[in-house]
Design an enzyme around this catalytic site. Structure first.
Site, PDB file in Angstrom:
ATOM      1  N   ASP A 122      -4.478  -4.384  -3.786  1.00 54.21           N
ATOM      2  CA  ASP A 122      -5.624  -4.763  -2.741  1.00 54.21           C
ATOM      3  C   ASP A 122      -6.802  -3.885  -3.313  1.00 54.21           C
ATOM      4  O   ASP A 122      -7.093  -3.117  -4.061  1.00 54.21           O
ATOM      5  CB  ASP A 122      -5.176  -3.958  -1.497  1.00 54.21           C
ATOM      6  CG  ASP A 122      -4.083  -4.555  -0.739  1.00 54.21           C
ATOM      7  OD1 ASP A 122      -4.084  -5.929  -0.796  1.00 54.21           O
ATOM      8  OD2 ASP A 122      -3.412  -4.056   0.118  1.00 54.21           O
ATOM      9  N   ASP A 140      -4.283 -12.011   1.507  1.00 49.20           N
ATOM     10  CA  ASP A 140      -4.316 -11.526   2.809  1.00 49.20           C
ATOM     11  C   ASP A 140      -5.426 -12.662   3.525  1.00 49.20           C
ATOM     12  O   ASP A 140      -4.999 -13.000   4.611  1.00 49.20           O
ATOM     13  CB  ASP A 140      -4.723 -10.270   2.815  1.00 49.20           C
ATOM     14  CG  ASP A 140      -3.774  -9.168   2.352  1.00 49.20           C
ATOM     15  OD1 ASP A 140      -2.576  -9.347   2.281  1.00 49.20           O
ATOM     16  OD2 ASP A 140      -4.169  -8.260   1.883  1.00 49.20           O
TER      17      ASP A 140
END
Length: 168
Positions: A122, A140
């Site tokens: 991330d 995401d």
């Protein structure tokens, strides 16, 4: 000879775009950043390399590893179900097919990352003062946009149904 209507599987190109964009950006981050390195881009946004061993918002991240396999199986299962729905849909159901395709692309990209690395990379870090939104990635975003498109499609179809009920 009858022309068979085209299915929603035509939208799988969108899954491929989300999948490749996610894995490419993760590759760039891993090659460019040290773990936990952060570069300020805007007063409310950093690029920060972190690892997520769980799911959304690090859900189940503090367990002893079984969650990796659970999330891999979950991503495959959801993707197969959504692909089945796309096959049953007509190509003109653009919102719904786009939504399913984005969710599939995001889910499979995070699954590949999790299967290969044991975690998900991330790097998008939005914040306000001391409050940080959980760090996330392109997959995401694809999943969230897909979920949003499903909500819009549900409202749109509900309104269309109400209008047809009124006219009857």
């Amino acid at each position: 000879m009858t022309n068979k209507p085209k299915s929603g599987l035509l939208f799988l190109w969108l899954s491929a775009v989300a999948f490749v964009a996610d894995l490419w950006t993760k590759y760039l981050v891993v090659q460019t950043f040290e773990l936990y390195e952060s570069i300020n881009v805007l007063p409310i946004f950093n690029l920060t390399y972190v690892r997520n061993y769980g799911a959304a918002f690090s859900f189940l991240a503090d367990h002893d590893g079984w969650q990796k396999y659970f999330f891999i199986v979950l991503a495959i299962g959801i993707s197969l179900i959504l692909a089945y729905f796309m096959k049953k849909n007509h190509a003109n159901q653009k919102l719904q097919n786009s939504a399913y395709a984005l969710i599939i692309g995001g889910a499979l990209a995070n699954m590949v990352d999790r299967a290969y690395n044991g975690f998900v990379v991330d790097f998008f870090d939005f914040y306000w003062r001391d409050w940080h939104y959980p760090v996330f990635n392109v997959a995401d975003i694809a999943i969230c946009v897909g979920a949003g498109l499903l909500a819009i499609d549900a409202f749109k179809n509900n309104n269309d149904k109400k209008e047809s009920d009124i006219s009857e």
